[in-house]
Write a protein that holds these residues in place. Structure first.
Motif, PDB file in Angstrom:
ATOM      1  N   PHE A 190       0.660  -1.062   0.134  1.00 28.76           N
ATOM      2  CA  PHE A 190       0.326   0.057   0.038  1.00 28.76           C
ATOM      3  C   PHE A 190       0.666   1.499  -0.196  1.00 28.76           C
ATOM      4  CE2 PHE A 190      -2.196  -3.575   1.966  1.00 28.76           C
ATOM      5  CZ  PHE A 190      -3.403  -3.179   1.438  1.00 28.76           C
TER       6      PHE A 190
ATOM      7  N   ASP B 258      -2.063  -3.311  -3.561  1.00 22.77           N
ATOM      8  CA  ASP B 258      -3.373  -3.282  -3.395  1.00 22.77           C
ATOM      9  C   ASP B 258      -3.655  -2.187  -4.659  1.00 22.77           C
ATOM     10  OD1 ASP B 258      -5.930  -3.381  -1.470  1.00 22.77           O
ATOM     11  OD2 ASP B 258      -5.906  -1.247  -2.980  1.00 22.77           O
TER      12      ASP B 258
ATOM     13  N   CYS C 223      -6.722   0.298  -5.722  1.00 26.05           N
ATOM     14  CA  CYS C 223      -7.148   1.238  -5.607  1.00 26.05           C
ATOM     15  C   CYS C 223      -6.879   2.781  -5.002  1.00 26.05           C
ATOM     16  CB  CYS C 223      -7.590   1.037  -3.777  1.00 26.05           C
ATOM     17  SG  CYS C 223      -9.190   1.668  -3.775  1.00 26.05           S
TER      18      CYS C 223
ATOM     19  N   CYS D 237      -8.355   5.760  -2.761  1.00 27.82           N
ATOM     20  CA  CYS D 237      -8.505   6.288  -1.956  1.00 27.82           C
ATOM     21  C   CYS D 237      -7.073   6.883  -0.916  1.00 27.82           C
ATOM     22  CB  CYS D 237      -9.685   5.307  -0.760  1.00 27.82           C
ATOM     23  SG  CYS D 237      -8.949   3.864  -0.440  1.00 27.82           S
TER      24      CYS D 237
ATOM     25  N   CYS E  57     -12.903   5.620  -2.582  1.00 27.20           N
ATOM     26  CA  CYS E  57     -12.223   5.153  -3.571  1.00 27.20           C
ATOM     27  C   CYS E  57     -12.444   4.967  -4.952  1.00 27.20           C
ATOM     28  CB  CYS E  57     -12.397   3.391  -3.732  1.00 27.20           C
ATOM     29  SG  CYS E  57     -11.948   2.628  -2.105  1.00 27.20           S
TER      30      CYS E  57
ATOM     31  N   TYR F 247     -10.942  -8.009  -5.024  1.00 30.15           N
ATOM     32  CA  TYR F 247     -11.277  -7.748  -3.116  1.00 30.15           C
ATOM     33  C   TYR F 247     -12.786  -8.185  -4.106  1.00 30.15           C
ATOM     34  CZ  TYR F 247      -6.995  -5.878  -0.992  1.00 30.15           C
ATOM     35  OH  TYR F 247      -5.511  -5.408  -0.355  1.00 30.15           O
TER      36      TYR F 247
ATOM     37  N   TYR G 273     -11.768  -1.773   9.427  1.00 31.95           N
ATOM     38  CA  TYR G 273     -10.822  -1.577   8.624  1.00 31.95           C
ATOM     39  C   TYR G 273     -10.117  -0.039   9.177  1.00 31.95           C
ATOM     40  CZ  TYR G 273     -13.391  -3.719   4.881  1.00 31.95           C
ATOM     41  OH  TYR G 273     -14.009  -4.697   3.906  1.00 31.95           O
TER      42      TYR G 273
ATOM     43  N   PHE H 267      -6.056   0.784   9.650  1.00 35.17           N
ATOM     44  CA  PHE H 267      -5.164   0.933   8.515  1.00 35.17           C
ATOM     45  C   PHE H 267      -5.762   1.903   8.122  1.00 35.17           C
ATOM     46  CE2 PHE H 267      -6.146   1.020   3.948  1.00 35.17           C
ATOM     47  CZ  PHE H 267      -4.986   0.236   3.162  1.00 35.17           C
TER      48      PHE H 267
ATOM     49  N   ARG I 220     -18.360   4.171   2.597  1.00 36.61           N
ATOM     50  CA  ARG I 220     -17.987   3.252   1.071  1.00 36.61           C
ATOM     51  C   ARG I 220     -19.416   2.683   1.095  1.00 36.61           C
ATOM     52  NH1 ARG I 220     -12.880   5.096   1.292  1.00 36.61           N
ATOM     53  NH2 ARG I 220     -11.037   5.048   2.580  1.00 36.61           N
TER      54      ARG I 220
ATOM     55  N   GLN J  33     -18.768  -0.375  -0.683  1.00 40.23           N
ATOM     56  CA  GLN J  33     -18.509  -1.965  -0.775  1.00 40.23           C
ATOM     57  C   GLN J  33     -19.863  -2.706   0.228  1.00 40.23           C
ATOM     58  OE1 GLN J  33     -15.339  -0.849   2.190  1.00 40.23           O
ATOM     59  NE2 GLN J  33     -14.043  -0.223   0.546  1.00 40.23           N
TER      60      GLN J  33
ATOM     61  N   TYR K  64      -9.074 -11.870   3.746  1.00 41.10           N
ATOM     62  CA  TYR K  64      -7.775 -10.346   4.441  1.00 41.10           C
ATOM     63  C   TYR K  64      -8.718  -9.785   5.744  1.00 41.10           C
ATOM     64  CZ  TYR K  64      -5.089  -6.160   4.240  1.00 41.10           C
ATOM     65  OH  TYR K  64      -4.427  -5.654   4.425  1.00 41.10           O
TER      66      TYR K  64
ATOM     67  N   VAL L 286      -8.151  -8.506   8.653  1.00 37.81           N
ATOM     68  CA  VAL L 286      -7.823  -6.835   8.128  1.00 37.81           C
ATOM     69  C   VAL L 286      -7.532  -5.621   9.888  1.00 37.81           C
ATOM     70  CG1 VAL L 286      -9.689  -6.818   6.675  1.00 37.81           C
ATOM     71  CG2 VAL L 286     -10.067  -5.907   9.746  1.00 37.81           C
ATOM     72  N   SER L 287      -7.530  -4.794   9.339  1.00 39.33           N
ATOM     73  CA  SER L 287      -6.488  -4.282  10.675  1.00 39.33           C
ATOM     74  C   SER L 287      -7.232  -4.011  11.936  1.00 39.33           C
ATOM     75  CB  SER L 287      -5.580  -3.298  10.261  1.00 39.33           C
ATOM     76  OG  SER L 287      -7.268  -2.093   9.598  1.00 39.33           O
TER      77      SER L 287
ATOM     78  N   TYR M 123      -1.641  -9.085   8.855  1.00 41.38           N
ATOM     79  CA  TYR M 123      -1.087  -7.954  10.451  1.00 41.38           C
ATOM     80  C   TYR M 123      -0.204  -8.867  10.479  1.00 41.38           C
ATOM     81  CZ  TYR M 123      -2.971  -4.971   7.723  1.00 41.38           C
ATOM     82  OH  TYR M 123      -3.851  -3.921   6.718  1.00 41.38           O
TER      83      TYR M 123
HETATM   84  C1  PBG Z   1      -8.506   0.400   0.005  1.00 43.42           C
HETATM   85  C2  PBG Z   1      -8.398  -0.468   1.043  1.00 43.42           C
HETATM   86  C3  PBG Z   1      -8.556  -0.678   2.682  1.00 43.42           C
HETATM   87  C4  PBG Z   1      -8.348  -2.193   3.068  1.00 43.42           C
HETATM   88  C5  PBG Z   1      -7.458  -2.200   2.295  1.00 43.42           C
HETATM   89  N1  PBG Z   1      -7.785  -2.208   0.822  1.00 43.42           N
HETATM   90  C6  PBG Z   1      -9.334   0.320   3.536  1.00 43.42           C
HETATM   91  C7  PBG Z   1     -10.697   0.154   3.162  1.00 43.42           C
HETATM   92  O1  PBG Z   1     -10.958   0.043   2.221  1.00 43.42           O
HETATM   93  O2  PBG Z   1     -11.426   1.237   3.116  1.00 43.42           O
HETATM   94  C8  PBG Z   1      -8.415  -2.551   4.441  1.00 43.42           C
HETATM   95  C9  PBG Z   1      -7.785  -3.354   5.010  1.00 43.42           C
HETATM   96  C10 PBG Z   1      -7.827  -3.624   6.762  1.00 43.42           C
HETATM   97  O3  PBG Z   1      -8.147  -2.745   7.361  1.00 43.42           O
HETATM   98  O4  PBG Z   1      -6.341  -3.878   7.077  1.00 43.42           O
HETATM   99  N2  PBG Z   1      -9.502   0.597  -0.100  1.00 43.42           N
END
Ligand code: PBG
Length: 328
Positions: free
Chosen positions: A79, A118, A120, A122, A130, A192, A201, A204, A217, A221, A271, A273-274, A313
């Motif tokens: 990223f 990635d 994207c 954003c 995005c 994705y 998220y 992240f 989003r 999303q 994934y 995620v964060s 992570y």
């Molecule tokens: C980009 C993207 C995001 C994440 C991965 N690619 C953030 C989002 O969609 O807001 C999130 C990854 C994470 O939370 O670890 N669009």
């Protein structure tokens, strides 16, 4: 007292018996480690909400990736945090963009490492959405061209896999045909495909400096309430040329991982995620959970649900713990 003929505990008596009938195993081959690249020299900014995760300038990114590879994790996903953001996400398809430069450096220094990006907009948009914004709307079709440009420019930089995460309709097809036109017919797309509008998220967006400046989003999303739609998203992306489909986040959506695996028979990525990472780290810091045990159980759960690839992570720690276990 009546007992059935089958007593499941018989095969649980010793570690040897348990390991003979073990159905799933974790291996670092499945892991992908996410990394954040930032401009500058000698930068190593810790991300407050993600202990152990940093924004790295390219020199440190290469060092960190070398360590990741030495631990047996063979893939990273990049990223980028650009120097400047604008309304056309120029940094996403700039040949000298941060991820393009990071890719060239990593492929030069660590040619064996698989480098994914990635794809994207954003992180590169001043408004943090995005796609291209008009008024309060995120426009679909005009965004596709920018996404395709980003994928092609990453391909030129030597990326091994592109992973579109924007959730615009038709982006896999747009990226596939742009890549093919430029001769990158062999470059895989990990889509994705099944990405939810999730509260997980949050951390992240600190790391990538990409929170939306207005709204949220949810117009692109997915609605967390839907599962058939998640399968449909994966099937559409496969039709458009995706080589791998993805569920994101992982833990609240294990059912989708299972359904994508059984209903598409394609490679499935998950994934972790964060926000999922931050919760574990926070509880572990307080001594409320056993971090190693919780992480390995979590990753195994994602694997058992049907994930072939786990983006996490925790990858470095998990690889280290798995190596320790196999040597004892
Ligand atoms: C980009 C993207 C995001 C994440 C991965 N690619 C953030 C989002 O969609 O807001 C999130 C990854 C994470 O939370 O670890 N669009």
């Amino acid at each position: 007292m009546y007992f059935p003929q089958y007593r499941p505990r018989r095969m649980r008596q010793s570690e040897t018996l348990r390991s003979l009938v073990r159905e799933n195993r974790l291996h670092p081959d499945s892991f992908v480690y996410p990394m954040f690249a930032i401009h500058g020299k000698d930068v190593r900014n810790p991300v407050a909400s993600m202990p152990g995760v940093f924004q790295f300038s390219i020199n440190h990114l290469v060092d960190e990736a070398r360590e990741v590879a030495q631990l047996g994790v063979k893939s990273v996903i990049l990223f980028g945090i650009p120097e400047q953001k604008d309304e056309a996400a120029s940094g996403a398809y700039d040949p000298e963009g941060i991820v393009q430069m990071a890719t060239r450096a990593l492929k030069q220094e660590l040619p064996e490492l698989t480098v994914m990006a990635d794809v994207c907009l954003c992180e590169y948009m001043s408004h943090g959405h995005c796609g291209v914004v008009q008024g309060d709307r995120v426009l679909n079709d005009v965004s596709l061209e920018l996404l395709a440009n980003a994928a092609v420019s990453l391909a030129h930089a030597g990326i091994d896999v592109v992973a579109p995460s924007d959730m615009m309709d038709g982006r896999v097809g747009a990226i596939r045909s742009a890549l093919d036109q430029e001769g990158h017919t062999e470059l895989p797309i990990m889509s994705y495909s099944t990405k939810y509008a999730s509260a997980f998220y949050g951390p992240f967006r600190d790391a990538a400096e990409s929170p939306p400046a207005f709204g949220d989003r949810r117009s692109y999303q997915m609605d967390p309430a839907n599962s058939d739609e998640g399968v449909r998203e994966a099937l559409i992306d496969i039709e458009e040329g995706a080589d791998v489909v993805m569920v994101k986040p992982a833990l609240p959506y294990l059912d989708l991982i299972y359904r994508l695996k059984t209903e598409t028979r394609y490679p499935v990525a998950a994934y972790n995620v964060s926000g999922e990472y931050a919760m574990v780290k926070a509880a572990a810091e307080r001594g409320w959970i056993d971090e190693k045990a919780v992480v390995l159980e979590t990753l195994l759960g994602i694997k058992r649900a049907g994930a072939d690839i786990i983006i996490t992570y925790h990858a470095k720690d998990a690889a280290r713990w798995l190596a320790e276990e196999s040597s004892t």
